[in-house]
Write a protein that holds these residues in place. Sequence first.
Motif, PDB file in Angstrom:
ATOM      1  N   PHE A 348       0.838  -1.199   0.000  1.00 40.30           N
ATOM      2  CA  PHE A 348       0.000   0.000   0.000  1.00 40.30           C
ATOM      3  C   PHE A 348       0.877   1.255   0.000  1.00 40.30           C
ATOM      4  O   PHE A 348       0.585   2.257  -0.649  1.00 40.30           O
ATOM      5  CB  PHE A 348      -0.920  -0.034   1.220  1.00 40.30           C
ATOM      6  N   VAL A 349       1.975   1.173   0.719  1.00 39.79           N
ATOM      7  CA  VAL A 349       2.889   2.327   0.793  1.00 39.79           C
ATOM      8  C   VAL A 349       3.661   2.477  -0.521  1.00 39.79           C
ATOM      9  O   VAL A 349       3.734   3.563  -1.104  1.00 39.79           O
ATOM     10  CB  VAL A 349       3.863   2.177   1.985  1.00 39.79           C
ATOM     11  N   THR A 350       4.241   1.397  -1.019  1.00 40.95           N
ATOM     12  CA  THR A 350       5.081   1.492  -2.228  1.00 40.95           C
ATOM     13  C   THR A 350       4.247   1.588  -3.510  1.00 40.95           C
ATOM     14  O   THR A 350       4.718   2.117  -4.525  1.00 40.95           O
ATOM     15  CB  THR A 350       6.010   0.268  -2.342  1.00 40.95           C
ATOM     16  N   GLY A 351       3.027   1.042  -3.473  1.00 40.46           N
ATOM     17  CA  GLY A 351       2.191   1.056  -4.674  1.00 40.46           C
ATOM     18  C   GLY A 351       2.447  -0.136  -5.569  1.00 40.46           C
ATOM     19  O   GLY A 351       2.141  -0.105  -6.755  1.00 40.46           O
ATOM     20  N   ASP A 352       2.981  -1.226  -4.996  1.00 45.40           N
ATOM     21  CA  ASP A 352       3.299  -2.434  -5.770  1.00 45.40           C
ATOM     22  C   ASP A 352       2.017  -3.231  -6.018  1.00 45.40           C
ATOM     23  O   ASP A 352       1.485  -3.884  -5.114  1.00 45.40           O
ATOM     24  CB  ASP A 352       4.313  -3.273  -4.980  1.00 45.40           C
ATOM     25  N   ASP A 353       1.526  -3.197  -7.261  1.00 43.25           N
ATOM     26  CA  ASP A 353       0.281  -3.881  -7.652  1.00 43.25           C
ATOM     27  C   ASP A 353      -0.891  -3.495  -6.761  1.00 43.25           C
ATOM     28  O   ASP A 353      -1.725  -4.325  -6.368  1.00 43.25           O
ATOM     29  CB  ASP A 353       0.468  -5.410  -7.628  1.00 43.25           C
ATOM     30  N   ILE A 354      -0.965  -2.233  -6.424  1.00 45.03           N
ATOM     31  CA  ILE A 354      -2.057  -1.719  -5.609  1.00 45.03           C
ATOM     32  C   ILE A 354      -2.321  -0.271  -6.031  1.00 45.03           C
ATOM     33  O   ILE A 354      -1.382   0.479  -6.308  1.00 45.03           O
ATOM     34  CB  ILE A 354      -1.701  -1.828  -4.098  1.00 45.03           C
ATOM     35  N   ALA A 355      -3.579   0.106  -6.148  1.00 45.40           N
ATOM     36  CA  ALA A 355      -3.898   1.458  -6.623  1.00 45.40           C
ATOM     37  C   ALA A 355      -5.145   1.997  -5.901  1.00 45.40           C
ATOM     38  O   ALA A 355      -6.145   1.300  -5.801  1.00 45.40           O
ATOM     39  CB  ALA A 355      -4.135   1.429  -8.136  1.00 45.40           C
ATOM     40  N   PRO A 356      -5.067   3.231  -5.373  1.00 50.89           N
ATOM     41  CA  PRO A 356      -3.851   4.055  -5.362  1.00 50.89           C
ATOM     42  C   PRO A 356      -2.946   3.675  -4.188  1.00 50.89           C
ATOM     43  O   PRO A 356      -3.418   3.192  -3.177  1.00 50.89           O
ATOM     44  CB  PRO A 356      -4.411   5.463  -5.178  1.00 50.89           C
ATOM     45  N   GLY A 357      -1.643   3.911  -4.340  1.00 49.73           N
ATOM     46  CA  GLY A 357      -0.689   3.706  -3.266  1.00 49.73           C
ATOM     47  C   GLY A 357      -0.231   5.041  -2.716  1.00 49.73           C
ATOM     48  O   GLY A 357      -0.434   6.090  -3.339  1.00 49.73           O
ATOM     49  N   ILE A 358       0.398   5.020  -1.568  1.00 45.78           N
ATOM     50  CA  ILE A 358       0.875   6.264  -0.933  1.00 45.78           C
ATOM     51  C   ILE A 358       1.892   6.973  -1.832  1.00 45.78           C
ATOM     52  O   ILE A 358       1.848   8.195  -2.009  1.00 45.78           O
ATOM     53  CB  ILE A 358       1.508   5.969   0.448  1.00 45.78           C
ATOM     54  N   SER A 359       2.782   6.199  -2.449  1.00 46.36           N
ATOM     55  CA  SER A 359       3.822   6.786  -3.300  1.00 46.36           C
ATOM     56  C   SER A 359       3.220   7.558  -4.474  1.00 46.36           C
ATOM     57  O   SER A 359       3.673   8.656  -4.818  1.00 46.36           O
ATOM     58  CB  SER A 359       4.749   5.689  -3.845  1.00 46.36           C
ATOM     59  N   SER A 360       2.184   6.986  -5.093  1.00 48.22           N
ATOM     60  CA  SER A 360       1.579   7.650  -6.256  1.00 48.22           C
ATOM     61  C   SER A 360       0.801   8.900  -5.843  1.00 48.22           C
ATOM     62  O   SER A 360       0.809   9.914  -6.558  1.00 48.22           O
ATOM     63  CB  SER A 360       0.658   6.683  -7.005  1.00 48.22           C
ATOM     64  N   ILE A 361       0.156   8.867  -4.688  1.00 45.91           N
ATOM     65  CA  ILE A 361      -0.600  10.044  -4.223  1.00 45.91           C
ATOM     66  C   ILE A 361       0.349  11.196  -3.892  1.00 45.91           C
ATOM     67  O   ILE A 361       0.106  12.355  -4.246  1.00 45.91           O
ATOM     68  CB  ILE A 361      -1.467   9.681  -3.001  1.00 45.91           C
ATOM     69  N   LEU A 362       1.452  10.888  -3.225  1.00 41.60           N
ATOM     70  CA  LEU A 362       2.409  11.941  -2.841  1.00 41.60           C
ATOM     71  C   LEU A 362       3.411  12.261  -3.954  1.00 41.60           C
ATOM     72  O   LEU A 362       4.192  13.199  -3.846  1.00 41.60           O
ATOM     73  CB  LEU A 362       3.174  11.509  -1.581  1.00 41.60           C
ATOM     74  N   ASP A 363       3.391  11.435  -5.018  1.00 43.06           N
ATOM     75  CA  ASP A 363       4.272  11.634  -6.176  1.00 43.06           C
ATOM     76  C   ASP A 363       5.748  11.610  -5.769  1.00 43.06           C
ATOM     77  O   ASP A 363       6.559  12.408  -6.240  1.00 43.06           O
ATOM     78  CB  ASP A 363       3.925  12.962  -6.884  1.00 43.06           C
ATOM     79  N   THR A 364       6.060  10.680  -4.863  1.00 50.11           N
ATOM     80  CA  THR A 364       7.459  10.467  -4.465  1.00 50.11           C
ATOM     81  C   THR A 364       7.587   9.043  -3.922  1.00 50.11           C
ATOM     82  O   THR A 364       6.661   8.555  -3.265  1.00 50.11           O
ATOM     83  CB  THR A 364       7.920  11.483  -3.394  1.00 50.11           C
ATOM     84  N   PRO A 365       8.684   8.332  -4.220  1.00 48.76           N
ATOM     85  CA  PRO A 365       8.846   6.976  -3.690  1.00 48.76           C
ATOM     86  C   PRO A 365       8.808   6.952  -2.162  1.00 48.76           C
ATOM     87  O   PRO A 365       9.501   7.735  -1.500  1.00 48.76           O
ATOM     88  CB  PRO A 365      10.221   6.543  -4.202  1.00 48.76           C
ATOM     89  N   CYS A 366       7.977   6.070  -1.612  1.00 47.98           N
ATOM     90  CA  CYS A 366       7.820   5.946  -0.159  1.00 47.98           C
ATOM     91  C   CYS A 366       8.139   4.523   0.282  1.00 47.98           C
ATOM     92  O   CYS A 366       7.988   3.569  -0.488  1.00 47.98           O
ATOM     93  CB  CYS A 366       6.389   6.290   0.260  1.00 47.98           C
ATOM     94  N   GLU A 367       8.577   4.428   1.523  1.00 55.97           N
ATOM     95  CA  GLU A 367       8.909   3.106   2.069  1.00 55.97           C
ATOM     96  C   GLU A 367       8.328   2.976   3.469  1.00 55.97           C
ATOM     97  O   GLU A 367       8.361   3.915   4.271  1.00 55.97           O
ATOM     98  CB  GLU A 367      10.435   2.941   2.132  1.00 55.97           C
ATOM     99  N   CYS A 368       7.773   1.792   3.752  1.00 57.44           N
ATOM    100  CA  CYS A 368       7.218   1.527   5.082  1.00 57.44           C
ATOM    101  C   CYS A 368       8.354   1.122   6.024  1.00 57.44           C
ATOM    102  O   CYS A 368       8.999   0.097   5.815  1.00 57.44           O
ATOM    103  CB  CYS A 368       6.168   0.421   5.002  1.00 57.44           C
ATOM    104  N   ARG A 369       8.594   1.939   7.038  1.00 60.92           N
ATOM    105  CA  ARG A 369       9.644   1.617   8.025  1.00 60.92           C
ATOM    106  C   ARG A 369       9.147   0.555   9.020  1.00 60.92           C
ATOM    107  O   ARG A 369       9.850  -0.387   9.345  1.00 60.92           O
ATOM    108  CB  ARG A 369      10.041   2.888   8.782  1.00 60.92           C
ATOM    109  N   GLU A 370       7.939   0.766   9.526  1.00 59.21           N
ATOM    110  CA  GLU A 370       7.322  -0.189  10.446  1.00 59.21           C
ATOM    111  C   GLU A 370       5.833   0.137  10.554  1.00 59.21           C
ATOM    112  O   GLU A 370       5.408   1.251  10.234  1.00 59.21           O
ATOM    113  CB  GLU A 370       7.974  -0.143  11.839  1.00 59.21           C
ATOM    114  N   PHE A 371       5.060  -0.841  10.936  1.00 56.06           N
ATOM    115  CA  PHE A 371       3.639  -0.572  11.159  1.00 56.06           C
ATOM    116  C   PHE A 371       3.136  -1.401  12.341  1.00 56.06           C
ATOM    117  O   PHE A 371       3.574  -2.535  12.561  1.00 56.06           O
ATOM    118  CB  PHE A 371       2.803  -0.843   9.898  1.00 56.06           C
ATOM    119  N   ASP A 372       2.228  -0.800  13.111  1.00 52.77           N
ATOM    120  CA  ASP A 372       1.674  -1.427  14.305  1.00 52.77           C
ATOM    121  C   ASP A 372       0.149  -1.399  14.260  1.00 52.77           C
ATOM    122  O   ASP A 372      -0.438  -0.475  13.697  1.00 52.77           O
ATOM    123  CB  ASP A 372       2.147  -0.702  15.573  1.00 52.77           C
TER     124      ASP A 372
END
Length: 379
Positions: A348-372
Motif C-alpha cells: 500500500f505504501v510502495t504502490g506495488d500492484d495496488i492502486a492508489p498507493g501512498i507513493s503515487s498520491i504523494l508523487d514520491t517513492p515511499c517506504e514503510c519503516r514499520e507498522f503497528d
Amino acid sequence: MSNYQKIIPIANKITKKYPLCDNCLGRLFSKQLHLSSNKFLGKKLNQNPVEKCYVCKNLFGNLDHFLKLMLDKSAGYSFKTFGIGVIVKPSIVDRDDFIRSQYKLRGIDSIKTDITKEIGKLYSKRTKKTIDHLDPDVTFTINFKEELCDLRSKSITFSGRYLKSERGFSQKQKPCDNCSGKGCRVCDFHGISEYDSVEGAISKPLFQKFGGTTTKFTWIGGEDKSSLVLGSGRPFFVKIQNPHKQKAKFSNVTVGPIKIINLKPVYESPKKPLKFNSVISVKISTESQIDSKMLKKLKDLTINPVVVYEKSGRRSEKKIFNVKSKKNSNNLFTLIVKAEGGLPIKRFVTGDDIAPGISSILDTPCECREFDFLEIEMQ
C-alpha cells in the motif's frame, strides 16, 4: 407355545453342529425374546459346556484383558463420556454371518455390536463413565486382532485475543524440522519444537493446561515480525487436538511479550473468513521532502476503495474509512489509517500492484519503516 419354547429346537440344532459360547448363542435369540442379557439366555439354552466357541474363539471370555488395556490407555485423561469402535478378525465376522444366514436368523446384532456393548458395560461399570454414541469426549478403538487399544479425545476449540508488546516475534511458528509439523517424538507430538512466536506463546500454556498433541490456528489477519499488536488485541481461534482434559479454568496469561486474553471455548472455528477492520499506525519514509499540504492529499483515500492485484490474477477492493497523518521530519511521517482487514500495508505504501498507493498520491517513492496495529474490530 411360548416364544422361548419355539427357539429351543433351533438352538439345539445349532449347538449340535457348532459349539457356541453363552454370549454368541444368546445373541441369536435375545432380541426375539426381548431380553437384554445375551449371556444369561445363552447359559439357559446351552445343554453342554463349550470348550471353544465356533464363532468368537472364546473372545468374550477374554474381555478383562482388553478392559485393562482401556484403563491403562485412559489413565491420564479427564472426561465424562466415551465411545468405542472395535476391529475383529474377518474370520470371526464370516463365521457369525454364516450361522445367521444358514439358520435364517434376522434382526440380530452382529458380533461386533455385541463385543462393543459388552466391553462398554465393563468399562462403564469400572469407571462410572457414560457411553455416548453420538459425541463422546473420548473414543477408544480396540483392535482385538492385534490386541491393541488406541484412544482419541474430542478436540476443543477456543476463541481469544492476543497482544504483542515487543518487536521480533513472528505470528506463525516454524514447524518441527523432523516431522514438518505433523507431530513426532522429537517435538513431543506437538508439531513445533520451539515456542518463540505468537503461535508458540499461545500453544505452550494450552498444552500445559489441557495436554493434547497439536494446535491448529485460525488467524483473524496477521502482522509483520516487527509489528506490535496493541489495543484490545488480535482475535484468533485455536483447536487443540487430542486434549487430555476437556474442561479447565484458563485466565489471562502472559508469555514473554505475548498476552493472551478473553480465551473461551467455542463450538468450532469459523469455516469462512471473518470480516474485520484494523486501525494501523504506519511510519513512512520518503525520498523527497514532504510538507503538511502534501499529506492532506491522503484524505482522498477514503473516497474510493483501494484496489489490490495479486499475482494469481485475483483482484480485491479494500475500503479505507479514516486517515490521519503527522509529519515527523522532512522525510518521515506517521499515517494512522482505519481500513478493511487484509490491506497489504507495505505494498500500500510502495504502490506495488495496488492502486492508489501512498507513493503515487504523494508523487514520491515511499517506504514503510514499520507498522503497528492499534485496534482490530470485528465487523
